[in-house]
Design a protein around this motif. Structure first.
Motif, PDB file in Angstrom:
ATOM      1  N   ALA A 103       0.856  -1.184   0.000  1.00 25.59           N
ATOM      2  CA  ALA A 103       0.000   0.000   0.000  1.00 25.59           C
ATOM      3  C   ALA A 103       0.892   1.233   0.000  1.00 25.59           C
ATOM      4  O   ALA A 103       2.072   1.166   0.366  1.00 25.59           O
ATOM      5  N   ASP A 104       0.326   2.338  -0.418  1.00 29.69           N
ATOM      6  CA  ASP A 104       1.041   3.619  -0.431  1.00 29.69           C
ATOM      7  C   ASP A 104       0.658   4.389   0.831  1.00 29.69           C
ATOM      8  O   ASP A 104      -0.427   4.966   0.906  1.00 29.69           O
ATOM      9  N   PHE A 105       1.549   4.369   1.814  1.00 29.03           N
ATOM     10  CA  PHE A 105       1.269   5.074   3.068  1.00 29.03           C
ATOM     11  C   PHE A 105       0.969   6.542   2.816  1.00 29.03           C
ATOM     12  O   PHE A 105       0.034   7.098   3.398  1.00 29.03           O
ATOM     13  N   GLN A 106       1.754   7.198   1.974  1.00 30.51           N
ATOM     14  CA  GLN A 106       1.615   8.644   1.844  1.00 30.51           C
ATOM     15  C   GLN A 106       0.260   9.020   1.251  1.00 30.51           C
ATOM     16  O   GLN A 106      -0.366   9.969   1.702  1.00 30.51           O
ATOM     17  N   ARG A 107      -0.183   8.288   0.252  1.00 34.31           N
ATOM     18  CA  ARG A 107      -1.484   8.604  -0.354  1.00 34.31           C
ATOM     19  C   ARG A 107      -2.623   8.298   0.612  1.00 34.31           C
ATOM     20  O   ARG A 107      -3.537   9.106   0.787  1.00 34.31           O
ATOM     21  N   THR A 108      -2.558   7.140   1.254  1.00 36.24           N
ATOM     22  CA  THR A 108      -3.686   6.673   2.060  1.00 36.24           C
ATOM     23  C   THR A 108      -3.751   7.333   3.428  1.00 36.24           C
ATOM     24  O   THR A 108      -4.837   7.526   3.984  1.00 36.24           O
ATOM     25  N   VAL A 109      -2.595   7.694   3.980  1.00 38.42           N
ATOM     26  CA  VAL A 109      -2.541   8.244   5.339  1.00 38.42           C
ATOM     27  C   VAL A 109      -1.872   9.623   5.369  1.00 38.42           C
ATOM     28  O   VAL A 109      -2.443  10.596   5.862  1.00 38.42           O
ATOM     29  N   GLY A 110      -0.655   9.703   4.847  1.00 33.68           N
ATOM     30  CA  GLY A 110       0.140  10.917   5.004  1.00 33.68           C
ATOM     31  C   GLY A 110      -0.500  12.160   4.430  1.00 33.68           C
ATOM     32  O   GLY A 110      -0.425  13.242   5.030  1.00 33.68           O
ATOM     33  N   PHE A 111      -1.120  12.025   3.259  1.00 35.58           N
ATOM     34  CA  PHE A 111      -1.844  13.152   2.682  1.00 35.58           C
ATOM     35  C   PHE A 111      -3.280  13.221   3.188  1.00 35.58           C
ATOM     36  O   PHE A 111      -3.834  14.298   3.408  1.00 35.58           O
ATOM     37  N   ALA A 112      -3.904  12.052   3.362  1.00 37.18           N
ATOM     38  CA  ALA A 112      -5.331  12.016   3.659  1.00 37.18           C
ATOM     39  C   ALA A 112      -5.681  12.595   5.024  1.00 37.18           C
ATOM     40  O   ALA A 112      -6.664  13.337   5.161  1.00 37.18           O
ATOM     41  N   VAL A 113      -4.880  12.280   6.045  1.00 39.34           N
ATOM     42  CA  VAL A 113      -5.220  12.741   7.402  1.00 39.34           C
ATOM     43  C   VAL A 113      -5.217  14.265   7.506  1.00 39.34           C
ATOM     44  O   VAL A 113      -6.226  14.868   7.908  1.00 39.34           O
ATOM     45  N   PRO A 114      -4.131  14.958   7.140  1.00 38.29           N
ATOM     46  CA  PRO A 114      -4.180  16.419   7.256  1.00 38.29           C
ATOM     47  C   PRO A 114      -5.202  17.064   6.331  1.00 38.29           C
ATOM     48  O   PRO A 114      -5.800  18.093   6.677  1.00 38.29           O
ATOM     49  N   ALA A 115      -5.445  16.471   5.152  1.00 35.45           N
ATOM     50  CA  ALA A 115      -6.454  17.026   4.245  1.00 35.45           C
ATOM     51  C   ALA A 115      -7.838  16.965   4.888  1.00 35.45           C
ATOM     52  O   ALA A 115      -8.599  17.946   4.847  1.00 35.45           O
TER      53      ALA A 115
END
Length: 416
Positions: free
Chosen positions: A146-158
């Motif tokens: 999975a892509d951590f940055q797409r699924t979590v790193g970007f998604a949470v602050p957005a």
């Protein structure tokens, strides 16, 4: 070694730092070269002084002798900036102006991000983090990676800043894309294509937030857009405040989450330590900020001739404060190249959120999001590992990942 030789060595290091794949991957190697020659180093080739020492960087950020750019500085450094709506708005924002304008604009925003107000957001942030971690776990179960940055790193602050500023879930993807384009204008080197793209993205963002502001004028809510309408701000300042609050809340925090996750996965012993003891998350976040800052540089100008460290600066000299480099100053941090989540928050005073009057407005919120994520994720997925596939944003100032592929080497919840 002569002065000219010192300056040439630092200039070469800075050029590699700025313009090479090696500099993008590991800027700190070139910071060490520069610091070895001078903690405040003149770099005539770039027309600036480079600050890599922690004490000197802290002074430049907090001493009222230093200011941020004036319009005349922008005229010199970015000819034609006044013709760019995005640059004009950026340079008039709370990020880029001096008192008393800065005081007025900051006062309107800072009350929403105090420690007390931020603490009230904990349940919302926990819900958003849990949802993101659930999605990551599902992707890992279904695909093996999975892509951590797409699924979590970007998604949470957005999702967090979107909820606070009234951006609907259906608009988040477009808003984030436009924010990523606009924030490229904070980079030190800009070409006409970059500026044109920034202007187009800024127009889309202002259109989005103008709709939100119109809706709040008709039906106020208990939220930030409605509250800004009651402040000493013009209609344009309200919209631009929302634009740049979203930019800051999204970009800096996604950088913290991505860089922090990569640091943990590059040091599996530290990841296991955090999985076993989630209470270390607060200290871990401070070490993440110190070890790989999401903001690498900021610029200051002395208002009078001044001595910074061992270097004399003329009034108006351009001072490039290398925040990320200062956070790895061995005079401040023992073994600064070692990532150690057990240093203790008190021992890790870092400069990643700035200092002085321009200290990041949303620092408490960013720390809250990171603390909750890193309390939750390692304990939930203790076998998480990096596959080695990642991409970095091609940026000098805002250091962040675009992708970070991960895999799970153990079933969720089982020890590793």
């Amino acid at each position: 070694m002569t002065t000219d030789t010192h300056e040439a060595v630092v200039g070469t290091a800075l050029e590699t730092w700025f313009f090479s794949e090696e500099g993008l991957t590991d800027p700190y190697a070139y910071a060490r070269v520069a610091r070895a020659h001078a903690r405040v180093a003149p770099v005539p080739a770039f027309g600036l002084h480079l600050v890599t020492g922690f004490t000197e960087a802290l002074e430049a950020l907090t001493d009222p002798t230093f200011r941020v750019a004036l319009p005349a500085d922008h005229d010199r450094d970015i000819p034609g900036w006044r013709g760019s709506p995005a640059l004009a708005a950026l340079n008039a924002s709370v990020l880029m102006v001096n008192p008393p304008e800065h005081t007025r604009l900051r006062k309107a925003a800072v009350r929403f991000f105090t420690p007390r107000r931020t603490a009230l957001l904990e349940n919302m942030v926990e819900r958003i983090v849990t949802g993101a971690v659930d999605r990551l776990a599902r992707e890992l179960a279904e695909h093996g990676v999975a892509d951590f940055q797409r699924t979590v790193g970007f998604a949470v602050p957005a999702e967090v800043i979107g909820a606070l500023l009234g951006v609907g879930p259906g608009d988040l993807l477009d808003v984030c894309h436009d924010v990523e384009t606009v924030t490229k204008l904070t980079e030190p080197f800009k070409n006409p294509e970059l500026i044109a793209a920034g202007d187009s993205a800024y127009a889309a963002l202002t259109g989005c937030f103008e709709e939100i502001v119109r809706a709040r004028r008709d039906r106020p809510r208990d939220d930030i857009p409605s509250a800004l309408l009651t402040c000493d701000l013009s209609s344009r300042e309200v919209v631009d405040s929302l634009v740049f609050l979203f930019c800051a809340g999204y970009e800096t925090t996604s950088g913290l989450l991505g860089n922090g996750m990569l640091a943990l996965l590059d040091h599996p012993g530290q990841y296991r330590r955090l999985a076993a003891d989630p209470a270390l998350a607060t200290d871990a976040v401070e070490e993440m900020l110190r070890y790989d800052s999401p903001v690498q540089f900021t610029v200051r100008y002395p208002t009078t001739a001044v001595r910074l460290g061992d270097t004399d600066l003329a009034e108006g000299a351009t001072v490039l404060v290398a925040v990320g480099a200062a956070n790895r100053d061995p005079a401040q941090f023992p073994a600064p190249e070692r990532f150690d989540i057990g240093r203790g928050a008190g021992a890790v005073r870092n400069l990643s959120f700035g200092g002085g009057p321009h200290n990041c407005v949303g620092a408490h919120l960013a720390r809250l999001e990171a603390r909750i994520l890193f309390q939750t994720l390692p304990a939930r997925l203790p076998g998480l590992r990096a596959t080695g596939r990642l991409t970095r944003r091609a940026a000098i100032d805002l250091r962040n990942l675009l992708t970070l592929e991960v895999t799970d080497t153990a079933p969720a919840g089982e020890p590793v």
